[in-house]
Design a protein around this motif. Structure first.
Motif, PDB file in Angstrom:
ATOM      1  N   ASP A  78      30.631  10.189  30.999  1.00 33.63           N
ATOM      2  CA  ASP A  78      30.884   9.669  29.656  1.00 33.63           C
ATOM      3  C   ASP A  78      29.762  10.069  28.702  1.00 33.63           C
ATOM      4  OD1 ASP A  78      33.222   8.539  30.634  1.00 33.63           O
ATOM      5  OD2 ASP A  78      32.304   6.567  30.959  1.00 33.63           O
ATOM      6  N   ASP A  79      28.574  10.339  29.257  1.00 30.75           N
ATOM      7  CA  ASP A  79      27.434  10.840  28.481  1.00 30.75           C
ATOM      8  C   ASP A  79      27.132  12.244  28.993  1.00 30.75           C
ATOM      9  OD1 ASP A  79      25.053  11.508  27.277  1.00 30.75           O
ATOM     10  OD2 ASP A  79      23.912   9.829  28.115  1.00 30.75           O
ATOM     11  N   PRO A  80      27.552  13.282  28.269  1.00 29.76           N
ATOM     12  CA  PRO A  80      27.329  14.655  28.731  1.00 29.76           C
ATOM     13  C   PRO A  80      25.855  14.998  28.974  1.00 29.76           C
ATOM     14  CG  PRO A  80      28.851  14.625  26.872  1.00 29.76           C
ATOM     15  CD  PRO A  80      28.287  13.237  27.007  1.00 29.76           C
ATOM     16  N   ALA A  81      24.944  14.243  28.377  1.00 29.41           N
ATOM     17  CA  ALA A  81      23.511  14.501  28.567  1.00 29.41           C
ATOM     18  C   ALA A  81      22.965  13.842  29.836  1.00 29.41           C
ATOM     19  CB  ALA A  81      22.732  13.998  27.350  1.00 29.41           C
ATOM     20  N   ASP A  82      23.780  13.068  30.544  1.00 30.70           N
ATOM     21  CA  ASP A  82      23.349  12.398  31.772  1.00 30.70           C
ATOM     22  C   ASP A  82      23.391  13.411  32.922  1.00 30.70           C
ATOM     23  OD1 ASP A  82      22.987  10.845  34.063  1.00 30.70           O
ATOM     24  OD2 ASP A  82      24.200   9.178  33.295  1.00 30.70           O
ATOM     25  N   ALA A  83      22.306  14.149  33.091  1.00 34.25           N
ATOM     26  CA  ALA A  83      22.246  15.243  34.067  1.00 34.25           C
ATOM     27  C   ALA A  83      22.494  14.757  35.494  1.00 34.25           C
ATOM     28  CB  ALA A  83      20.896  15.949  33.977  1.00 34.25           C
ATOM     29  N   GLY A  84      22.057  13.562  35.829  1.00 32.07           N
ATOM     30  CA  GLY A  84      22.265  13.034  37.179  1.00 32.07           C
ATOM     31  C   GLY A  84      23.740  12.816  37.492  1.00 32.07           C
ATOM     32  N   GLN A  85      24.463  12.240  36.533  1.00 30.65           N
ATOM     33  CA  GLN A  85      25.897  12.032  36.737  1.00 30.65           C
ATOM     34  C   GLN A  85      26.627  13.366  36.822  1.00 30.65           C
ATOM     35  OE1 GLN A  85      27.697   9.103  37.318  1.00 30.65           O
ATOM     36  NE2 GLN A  85      25.614   8.361  37.534  1.00 30.65           N
ATOM     37  N   VAL A  86      26.296  14.284  35.938  1.00 31.84           N
ATOM     38  CA  VAL A  86      26.955  15.591  35.920  1.00 31.84           C
ATOM     39  C   VAL A  86      26.708  16.303  37.256  1.00 31.84           C
ATOM     40  CG1 VAL A  86      27.021  17.863  34.811  1.00 31.84           C
ATOM     41  CG2 VAL A  86      26.895  15.793  33.408  1.00 31.84           C
ATOM     42  N   ARG A  87      25.484  16.282  37.749  1.00 36.54           N
ATOM     43  CA  ARG A  87      25.155  16.915  39.026  1.00 36.54           C
ATOM     44  C   ARG A  87      25.941  16.263  40.177  1.00 36.54           C
ATOM     45  NH1 ARG A  87      20.271  16.394  38.597  1.00 36.54           N
ATOM     46  NH2 ARG A  87      19.977  14.437  39.728  1.00 36.54           N
TER      47      ARG A  87
END
Length: 173
Positions: A78-87
């Motif tokens: 939901d937050d594209p800048a949340d690198a941990g979630q994206v990874r």
């Protein structure tokens, strides 16, 4: 009309009213139970999902878009800048795409149950489904493509079950 007949009619009317009230109450309770059952199942699915999916359901969105040849499953932060979630999303969907390509749908079965709609057909027909992983800026997607109409139907049923089970954490794309 004699008094005994009037009493019998009055008693019949009272019993009918009591029966009607009982039926209405039962119907209302059943209706509430039906509304609570999906919520209880969704909570159970979320708890099981935390054991399998490394990302936070509260901070991600699952989308299931059906197509004429299969569909696309997308998970994004939901937050594209949340690198941990994206990874975490990318790692999980990479592993899932590889497993699904081999007919291993163990993770969805452990979350949703072995009787999940479409699951057995997807396991048996995995060699007739092209499964492709791709990264997105805020997560990843898996695209499922097949020319087998029965597998398209299974994919669509599987997508619908996931949207229903994940509730507010998932949507049709």
């Amino acid at each position: 009309m004699n008094s005994e007949h009037r009493r019998a009619r009055a008693l019949t009317a009272v019993l009918a009213a009591v029966a009607f009230a009982a039926a209405a109450t039962a119907y209302a309770l059943i209706g509430r139970g039906e509304q609570q059952a999906p919520a209880a199942r969704q909570a159970e699915i979320a708890a099981r999902g935390r054991q399998v999916m490394p990302f936070d359901l509260e901070r991600t969105t699952h989308r299931f878009a059906k197509s004429a040849t299969g569909g696309v499953q997308t998970v994004t932060s939901d937050d594209p800048a949340d690198a941990g979630q994206v990874r975490s999303i990318r790692e999980h969907l990479t592993a899932e795409a590889a497993a699904f390509g081999k007919g291993d749908y163990g993770d969805p079965a452990s979350i949703h149950g072995g009787g999940m709609p479409g699951l057995h057909d997807l396991e048996r027909g995995h060699d007739r489904i092209d499964i492709r992983y791709a990264e997105l800026p805020a997560g990843a997607r898996i695209t499922y493509t097949t020319t087998d109409a029965s597998l398209v139907t299974a994919l669509h049923a599987w997508f619908d079950a996931q949207v229903a089970d994940h509730g507010r954490h998932a949507e049709h794309g």
